[in-house]
Design a protein around this motif. Structure first.
Motif, PDB file in Angstrom:
ATOM      1  N   PRO A  34       0.804  -1.233   0.000  1.00 36.34           N
ATOM      2  CA  PRO A  34       0.000   0.000   0.000  1.00 36.34           C
ATOM      3  C   PRO A  34       0.831   1.275   0.000  1.00 36.34           C
ATOM      4  O   PRO A  34       0.412   2.284  -0.573  1.00 36.34           O
ATOM      5  N   ASP A  35       1.986   1.254   0.652  1.00 34.69           N
ATOM      6  CA  ASP A  35       2.819   2.461   0.672  1.00 34.69           C
ATOM      7  C   ASP A  35       3.357   2.798  -0.715  1.00 34.69           C
ATOM      8  O   ASP A  35       3.410   3.968  -1.109  1.00 34.69           O
ATOM      9  N   ILE A  36       3.770   1.779  -1.461  1.00 29.75           N
ATOM     10  CA  ILE A  36       4.274   2.021  -2.811  1.00 29.75           C
ATOM     11  C   ILE A  36       3.160   2.544  -3.698  1.00 29.75           C
ATOM     12  O   ILE A  36       3.344   3.498  -4.467  1.00 29.75           O
ATOM     13  N   ARG A  37       1.976   1.952  -3.602  1.00 28.38           N
ATOM     14  CA  ARG A  37       0.837   2.442  -4.391  1.00 28.38           C
ATOM     15  C   ARG A  37       0.479   3.872  -4.023  1.00 28.38           C
ATOM     16  O   ARG A  37       0.089   4.677  -4.870  1.00 28.38           O
ATOM     17  N   LYS A  38       0.631   4.204  -2.749  1.00 29.91           N
ATOM     18  CA  LYS A  38       0.252   5.540  -2.277  1.00 29.91           C
ATOM     19  C   LYS A  38       1.235   6.605  -2.732  1.00 29.91           C
ATOM     20  O   LYS A  38       0.834   7.706  -3.123  1.00 29.91           O
ATOM     21  N   TYR A  39       2.525   6.308  -2.683  1.00 31.62           N
ATOM     22  CA  TYR A  39       3.539   7.341  -2.878  1.00 31.62           C
ATOM     23  C   TYR A  39       4.148   7.403  -4.271  1.00 31.62           C
ATOM     24  O   TYR A  39       4.684   8.433  -4.668  1.00 31.62           O
ATOM     25  N   TYR A  40       4.117   6.297  -5.021  1.00 25.12           N
ATOM     26  CA  TYR A  40       4.769   6.287  -6.329  1.00 25.12           C
ATOM     27  C   TYR A  40       3.773   6.721  -7.408  1.00 25.12           C
ATOM     28  O   TYR A  40       2.675   6.173  -7.507  1.00 25.12           O
ATOM     29  N   ILE A  41       4.155   7.708  -8.216  1.00 25.30           N
ATOM     30  CA  ILE A  41       3.269   8.193  -9.271  1.00 25.30           C
ATOM     31  C   ILE A  41       3.307   7.224 -10.446  1.00 25.30           C
ATOM     32  O   ILE A  41       4.353   7.005 -11.052  1.00 25.30           O
ATOM     33  N   VAL A  42       2.145   6.674 -10.762  1.00 25.28           N
ATOM     34  CA  VAL A  42       2.020   5.703 -11.852  1.00 25.28           C
ATOM     35  C   VAL A  42       1.060   6.266 -12.889  1.00 25.28           C
ATOM     36  O   VAL A  42      -0.016   6.759 -12.539  1.00 25.28           O
ATOM     37  N   PRO A  43       1.400   6.207 -14.184  1.00 23.89           N
ATOM     38  CA  PRO A  43       0.463   6.657 -15.225  1.00 23.89           C
ATOM     39  C   PRO A  43      -0.872   5.919 -15.121  1.00 23.89           C
ATOM     40  O   PRO A  43      -0.922   4.753 -14.725  1.00 23.89           O
ATOM     41  N   LYS A  44      -1.940   6.601 -15.491  1.00 29.88           N
ATOM     42  CA  LYS A  44      -3.276   6.012 -15.364  1.00 29.88           C
ATOM     43  C   LYS A  44      -3.372   4.658 -16.052  1.00 29.88           C
ATOM     44  O   LYS A  44      -4.017   3.730 -15.547  1.00 29.88           O
ATOM     45  N   GLU A  45      -2.748   4.562 -17.222  1.00 27.89           N
ATOM     46  CA  GLU A  45      -2.851   3.331 -18.010  1.00 27.89           C
ATOM     47  C   GLU A  45      -2.272   2.120 -17.287  1.00 27.89           C
ATOM     48  O   GLU A  45      -2.618   0.973 -17.599  1.00 27.89           O
ATOM     49  N   ALA A  46      -1.375   2.361 -16.329  1.00 29.28           N
ATOM     50  CA  ALA A  46      -0.732   1.249 -15.627  1.00 29.28           C
ATOM     51  C   ALA A  46      -1.315   0.997 -14.246  1.00 29.28           C
ATOM     52  O   ALA A  46      -0.917   0.038 -13.573  1.00 29.28           O
ATOM     53  N   GLN A  47      -2.275   1.814 -13.826  1.00 25.25           N
ATOM     54  CA  GLN A  47      -2.807   1.667 -12.470  1.00 25.25           C
ATOM     55  C   GLN A  47      -3.696   0.437 -12.319  1.00 25.25           C
ATOM     56  O   GLN A  47      -3.894  -0.052 -11.196  1.00 25.25           O
ATOM     57  N   GLN A  48      -4.223  -0.062 -13.423  1.00 29.10           N
ATOM     58  CA  GLN A  48      -5.029  -1.273 -13.363  1.00 29.10           C
ATOM     59  C   GLN A  48      -4.185  -2.534 -13.536  1.00 29.10           C
ATOM     60  O   GLN A  48      -4.614  -3.627 -13.184  1.00 29.10           O
ATOM     61  N   ASP A  49      -3.014  -2.364 -14.118  1.00 23.80           N
ATOM     62  CA  ASP A  49      -2.103  -3.487 -14.323  1.00 23.80           C
ATOM     63  C   ASP A  49      -0.680  -2.944 -14.239  1.00 23.80           C
ATOM     64  O   ASP A  49      -0.150  -2.405 -15.211  1.00 23.80           O
ATOM     65  N   TYR A  50      -0.084  -3.093 -13.083  1.00 23.76           N
ATOM     66  CA  TYR A  50       1.220  -2.469 -12.846  1.00 23.76           C
ATOM     67  C   TYR A  50       2.324  -3.066 -13.711  1.00 23.76           C
ATOM     68  O   TYR A  50       3.398  -2.465 -13.834  1.00 23.76           O
ATOM     69  N   ARG A  51       2.069  -4.210 -14.324  1.00 24.81           N
ATOM     70  CA  ARG A  51       3.052  -4.775 -15.237  1.00 24.81           C
ATOM     71  C   ARG A  51       3.282  -3.856 -16.432  1.00 24.81           C
ATOM     72  O   ARG A  51       4.348  -3.866 -17.046  1.00 24.81           O
ATOM     73  N   GLN A  52       2.272  -3.018 -16.743  1.00 19.83           N
ATOM     74  CA  GLN A  52       2.393  -2.093 -17.876  1.00 19.83           C
ATOM     75  C   GLN A  52       3.397  -0.970 -17.603  1.00 19.83           C
ATOM     76  O   GLN A  52       3.841  -0.296 -18.533  1.00 19.83           O
ATOM     77  N   LEU A  53       3.746  -0.781 -16.343  1.00 19.53           N
ATOM     78  CA  LEU A  53       4.735   0.249 -16.016  1.00 19.53           C
ATOM     79  C   LEU A  53       6.072  -0.037 -16.705  1.00 19.53           C
ATOM     80  O   LEU A  53       6.808   0.887 -17.073  1.00 19.53           O
ATOM     81  N   VAL A  54       6.360  -1.302 -16.900  1.00 21.83           N
ATOM     82  CA  VAL A  54       7.605  -1.697 -17.567  1.00 21.83           C
ATOM     83  C   VAL A  54       7.670  -1.119 -18.981  1.00 21.83           C
ATOM     84  O   VAL A  54       8.741  -0.762 -19.476  1.00 21.83           O
ATOM     85  N   ASN A  55       6.505  -1.005 -19.645  1.00 22.38           N
ATOM     86  CA  ASN A  55       6.485  -0.457 -21.005  1.00 22.38           C
ATOM     87  C   ASN A  55       7.020   0.971 -21.046  1.00 22.38           C
ATOM     88  O   ASN A  55       7.683   1.360 -22.011  1.00 22.38           O
ATOM     89  N   TYR A  56       6.690   1.742 -20.036  1.00 23.08           N
ATOM     90  CA  TYR A  56       7.152   3.129 -19.991  1.00 23.08           C
ATOM     91  C   TYR A  56       8.670   3.188 -19.842  1.00 23.08           C
ATOM     92  O   TYR A  56       9.325   4.036 -20.458  1.00 23.08           O
ATOM     93  N   TRP A  57       9.216   2.294 -19.059  1.00 25.06           N
ATOM     94  CA  TRP A  57      10.675   2.257 -18.911  1.00 25.06           C
ATOM     95  C   TRP A  57      11.344   1.788 -20.197  1.00 25.06           C
ATOM     96  O   TRP A  57      12.380   2.326 -20.588  1.00 25.06           O
ATOM     97  N   PHE A  58      10.732   0.789 -20.861  1.00 31.64           N
ATOM     98  CA  PHE A  58      11.269   0.349 -22.148  1.00 31.64           C
ATOM     99  C   PHE A  58      11.316   1.517 -23.135  1.00 31.64           C
ATOM    100  O   PHE A  58      12.289   1.686 -23.874  1.00 31.64           O
TER     101      PHE A  58
END
Length: 335
Positions: free
Chosen positions: A34-58
């Motif tokens: 919960p702390d990571i979800r609360k404090y780390y800014i994640v694009p909307k598109e990745a908030q439903q599936d955090y695996r998509q965050l990797v795409n932004y780094w790629f």
């Protein structure tokens, strides 16, 4: 920019491995905290599936706009393999000279100095690549992360909080602070950069400010008869007040006080900052202190700009618009 040296970084206890497809599930599991979800800014598109965050780094890596690693803690025994425990990333902001870092760590690995150790290494690597400033966007309630950033030498102005619309959850407006660390080596400059906390010592209530018009001779001098001098329309600016050698970088002496005139000679950009450069007067013949003669100091341009505006406000005849725009060293000043 060459990211080749960044692909894998190792210390005695940790390994940084470039983000890859095999890390998608680990990133998703990490964001169950919960702390990571609360404090780390994640694009909307990745908030439903955090695996998509990797795409932004790629995407950042492919465009040379940033980089990301998974942090591994090295195994300590024959049957103890390396364990992924968090991630560290950076992205360029505004220019290739300014990078913003971000990170997260699984709860069981916190308070072990892992992020501090990794950040020190990455900051050194970025400095080698020519990065001049590092930023960190920290939630005001993220006390642990704030302690890490402070330990690393980042500073912020807590009067300037940010609100990110994407961080509004269920009507909760979250405030964040942008912390910055300057990587430029100001000690390499030809002038001494006066510390901000020493400005009040240079500009005390009894500091005297002067401006006078430059004059040139219209011909040679003959004995005691000097040729006429004519004004050039250019002005010199000077301030004079008490200081110590420590304040202006001549020595560590903080006790002996001297009354020194400082004349503005130019404005200079160094790193990401602008400085007004002054040269000291120390003519021993007229009773001055020779160690200050020709010694140059740099003061944040914003400080001098504000002083000029204040002088103009309170003494408009001496510091008129025409005078100010023709002061040597103030050519870029906007009235």
């Amino acid at each position: 920019m060459n990211f080749q040296p960044l692909q894998e970084i190792s210390t005695d206890k940790l390994i940084l491995k470039k983000i890859s497809e095999e890390h998608r599930q680990f990133i998703s599991d990490l964001f169950q905290d919960p702390d990571i979800r609360k404090y780390y800014i994640v694009p909307k598109e990745a908030q439903q599936d955090y695996r998509q965050l990797v795409n932004y780094w790629f995407l950042d890596i492919s465009k040379g706009a940033g980089y990301a690693w998974v942090i591994y803690k090295k195994g300590t025994g024959l049957f103890s393999g390396d364990k992924p425990c968090g991630f560290f990333a950076f992205e360029f902001r505004d220019s290739l000279k300014n990078a913003r870092i971000s990170y997260a760590l699984a709860p069981k690995y916190r308070k072990q100095g892992i992020i501090t150790s990794i950040a020190e290494i990455i900051i050194d690597k970025l400095k080698e690549l020519g990065i001049q400033t590092i930023e960190a966007d920290i939630d005001k309630d993220n006390v642990n992360s704030e302690k890490i950033i402070q330990k690393l030498g980042f500073v912020t102005d807590k009067r300037s909080a940010m609100i990110d619309p994407e961080m509004m959850r269920d009507g909760d407006i979250r405030f964040r602070y942008l912390w910055r660390k300057d990587l430029f080596d100001y000690s390499s400059l030809e002038f001494y950069v006066v510390r901000e906390d020493d400005f009040s010592k240079l500009f005390a209530p009894d500091t005297n400010f002067r401006v006078w018009e430059e004059e040139v001779s219209d011909g040679p001098s003959f004995g005691f008869m000097n040729s006429f001098r004519k004004p050039t329309g250019r002005y010199h600016f000077l301030f004079q007040g008490n200081t110590t050698e420590a304040v202006v970088g001549l020595s560590s002496n903080t006790t002996s006080t001297y009354n020194v005139p400082w004349e503005l000679v130019r404005e200079e950009i160094a790193g990401t900052k602008r400085f007004m450069v002054f040269t000291g007067w120390g003519d021993a013949i007229s009773g001055g202190n020779q160690q200050f003669e020709g010694h140059e100091i740099g003061i944040s341009s914003n400080i001098i700009y504000n002083i000029i505006l204040n002088l103009k406000k309170h003494n408009p005849n001496r510091f008129s618009d025409n005078t100010i725009k023709n002061i040597i060293g103030l050519e870029k000043f906007q009235i």
